[in-house]
Design an enzyme around this catalytic site. Structure first.
Site, short mmCIF file in Angstrom:
data_model
loop_
_atom_site.label_atom_id
_atom_site.label_comp_id
_atom_site.label_asym_id
_atom_site.label_seq_id
_atom_site.Cartn_x
_atom_site.Cartn_y
_atom_site.Cartn_z
N CYS A 65 1.07 -1.38 -0.01
CA CYS A 65 -0.13 -0.10 0.02
C CYS A 65 1.18 1.13 -0.02
CB CYS A 65 -1.20 0.35 1.38
SG CYS A 65 -2.36 1.09 0.87
N HIS A 87 -3.36 -5.56 0.61
CA HIS A 87 -3.69 -6.02 2.34
C HIS A 87 -4.13 -7.41 2.16
CE1 HIS A 87 -2.50 -1.89 3.46
NE2 HIS A 87 -3.55 -1.12 3.46
#
Length: 487
Positions: free
Chosen positions: A325, A423
Site C-alpha cells: 500500500c 493488504h
C-alpha cells in the site's frame, strides 16, 4: 439483550473481551453482533460491500459468526499527523479534521452511532458494545461519544475491564467507578480483571476487596494468554520485543504505520522486527515497507532518518524489498501530492520501481479483491491466486516493467523488489510460504511449511474466558436489561 464493555484505560483487553463474549453467545445459540461507536485506529478492514471499519470490529464479527458491517463501527478516526485525522463515517471517507474541530461535530456523529446501534439490535437481537480507551476521562465527558454520552443514550448494563498486569488495579477500578457521572455509576454491574499472571485463586482476597470498595461484583479473573488474533492499535507494537530466529524480517515502523496486522502470520515462522526510521537494517534477510496513513510524511521521515538510503543499499546487496500500500507508493520514483495527502508538492521516492503515484482529490479505494501473482521468480511465482483488500487514496501508474499481480502492483526484473496495494497478502498461507521458502533457502535451509491451526482461535478465546468468567451471571445482566429513558 445487550451489554456495554468499558475499560479503565486503553489496551486492557476490551476488544478481546467483546470477541470472547460474542463467540460464547453464538455457541449458545444467541444471535449477537459487536458494536463500537467510535474507534481510532490505523488498522482497518474492508467489508464485502466496500466499507472500511476498525479491524477489531471485523475480528469481533468473525467471533460472532456474522459478516462485518459498517454499522458495527460507524465512526472510524484514522490519524494522519499534526493533530489531524481522517473521519470515516459509516464505512466511507467523510472529511479530514483537526481534533478541535471534530469535537464540534460529536452531537451529529452520536446520532448516527445510536441509529447504527439500533439497526444492529433490530437485525441481531443482542449487541455487545465496546467503549474506547478509559471510561473516566472526565475532561471529555461532554463530547465522548464512545463511552459516557453513548452510555447515557443506550442505558445498557456496563461491565468494566481492568488490566492487572499493569499494576494498580485497585486504583484503576475504584477510581474509574468513582469518577463516572452519577447517572452512569449505577449502570456498572460487573468487573472483569484481565491479564492475571499465575493462579487466579491467589487473587480471591483482591476480589473481595474490590467488591467491598465498589459494591460491584467481580465476574471473572482472566489469566494472561497469547492468542493469534489481530492487534488493534500501535500500542501493541510497543509490546513486541526483538526476535531471534533462523530468518529475520525488518518491517519499517513508519510514524503513521497502518495495518501492521498484515504480518502476523509471518511472525509465527520468522523473526519479524518492527524498526523505527533510523534503526539499523544490517543482518536482515528481507525488508518490508508497510501501509501508512500518510505516505508523503512517512516517505520524508525515511529520507531524513537515512532509512531510505539504507533500504537502497540493502537492495543493492540482494535483500528483497517489499512494499504494501503506502510502502508500495514509496518504492516508486515520484509521489505527487495536490495537498490532499499531506502538503502540496512533488517528492522523490525510493526509486526501486518505475512508477509514479499521484494524490488528487479525496477519492478512496476500499474493495475486497482476488488476484493471481505474476509468474516471476523467485517469490511471486510460488504464490498463485491470493485474496485481500485495498484501502488507499492516490493512484499509481507503472511507467515500465511488469505488474506484480494481474493488473496491479509492480515487480523488478529479478523479482526481489515488488509492491502491491493488497493488504492481507501475507496472511494468505501460500503467499507467506512463498516468501519464507525463498528466505530460508538463501540461508541454506528448508522451510517446512505454514503450520495449520487445528482449532479456531475464537473458540480457544471463548474456552479461555468461559473457564474463568461467570458467564451465566453476565448473560443474566443482558437478559434483565430493559431500555431506560435516556437522560
Amino acid at each position: 439483550m445487550s451489554l456495554m464493555i468499558l475499560g479503565t484505560s486503553s489496551h486492557v483487553g476490551k476488544s478481546v473481551t467483546v470477541a470472547a463474549i460474542c463467540r460464547i453467545m453464538i455457541r449458545q445459540g444467541i444471535s449477537v453482533a459487536p458494536f463500537k461507536s467510535q474507534n481510532m485506529s490505523l488498522n482497518s478492514y474492508v467489508t464485502r460491500d466496500g466499507a472500511e471499519i476498525g479491524i477489531a470490529q471485523a475480528m469481533q464479527a468473525f467471533a460472532a459468526r456474522v459478516l462485518p458491517s459498517a454499522l458495527m463501527n460507524p465512526v472510524l478516526l484514522k490519524p494522519k499527523g499534526d493533530s489531524t485525522s481522517q473521519v470515516v463515517l459509516l464505512g466511507h471517507p467523510y472529511k479530514d479534521v483537526q481534533i478541535r474541530d471534530y469535537y464540534q461535530e460529536t452531537d451529529h456523529l452520536l446520532e448516527i452511532a445510536v441509529d447504527a446501534y439500533h439497526q444492529l439490535v433490530e437485525e441481531y437481537g443482542a449487541v455487545i458494545v465496546e467503549g474506547a480507551g478509559g471510561a473516566a476521562e472526565v475532561n471529555l465527558y461532554d463530547r465522548d461519544i464512545a463511552n459516557i454520552r453513548l452510555a447515557e443514550h443506550l442505558r445498557l448494563p456496563i461491565v468494566l475491564v481492568a488490566d492487572i498486569e499493569r499494576g494498580g488495579v485497585f486504583a484503576q477500578v475504584y477510581g474509574t467507578i468513582a469518577l463516572l457521572p452519577e447517572q452512569i455509576r449505577p449502570l456498572v454491574k460487573g468487573i472483569i480483571i484481565n491479564k492475571f499472571r499465575g493462579d487466579p485463586t491467589l487473587f480471591e482476597s483482591g476480589v473481595k476487596t474490590l467488591e467491598d470498595l465498589t459494591g460491584v461484583p467481580v465476574l471473572g479473573v482472566i489469566p494472561y494468554t497469547r492468542l493469534d488474533l489481530p492487534s488493534e492499535d500501535s500500542l501493541s507494537l510497543q509490546d513486541k520485543e526483538r526476535q531471534t530466529g533462523l530468518v529475520r524480517i525488518a518491517v519499517i515502523r513508519l510514524p503513521q504505520i497502518a495495518n501492521f496486522t498484515d504480518f502476523e502470520l509471518l511472525e509465527r515462522h520468522a523473526a519479524v522486527d518492527y524498526l523505527l526510521p533510523g534503526e539499523s537494517l544490517d543482518g536482515y534477510d528481507c525488508i518490508i515497507i508497510p501501509g501508512t496513513k500518510n505516505t508523503v510524511n512517512d516517505l520524508l521521515a525515511l529520507q531524513a532518518s537515512g532509512t531510505a538510503a539504507a533500504i537502497r543499499d540493502a537492495r543493492g546487496q540482494g535483500v528483497p524489498v517489499i512494499g504494501i500500500c503506502g510502502g508500495y507508493q514509496m518504492l516508486g520514483k515520484t509521489v505527487i501530492d495536490d495537498g490532499s495527502e499531506a502538503r502540496k508538492g512533488t517528492y522523490e521516492g525510493l526509486g526501486l520501481l518505475d512508477l509514479v503515484t499521484t494524490f488528487e482529490g479525496y477519492d478512496k479505494t476500499t474493495v475486497q479483491v482476488q488476484r493471481t501473482a505474476a509468474p516471476v521468480p523467485p517469490i511471486l511465482d510460488a504464490m498463485g491466486t491470493v485474496s485481500g483488500y485495498e484501502i488507499h487514496m492516490g493512484t499509481t501508474v507503472l511507467k515500465s516493467g511488469r505488474t506484480a499481480f494481474a493488473g496491479e502492483g509492480a515487480v523488478s526484473d529479478d523479482g526481489l523488489v515488488f509492491g502491491t496495494y493488497l493488504h492481507g497478502l501475507f496472511m494468505v498461507p501460500a503467499a507467506a510460504e512463498a516468501l519464507l521458502s525463498y528466505l530460508y533457502s538463501q540461508r541454506g535451509l528448508t522451510f517446512t511449511g505454514i503450520e495449520e491451526q487445528n482449532e479456531d482461535p475464537y473458540d480457544l478465546l471463548a474456552d479461555h474466558f468461559e473457564a474463568h468468567l461467570q458467564m451465566e451471571r453476565l448473560l443474566t445482566l443482558c437478559s434483565d436489561h430493559t431500555p431506560e429513558t435516556p437522560v
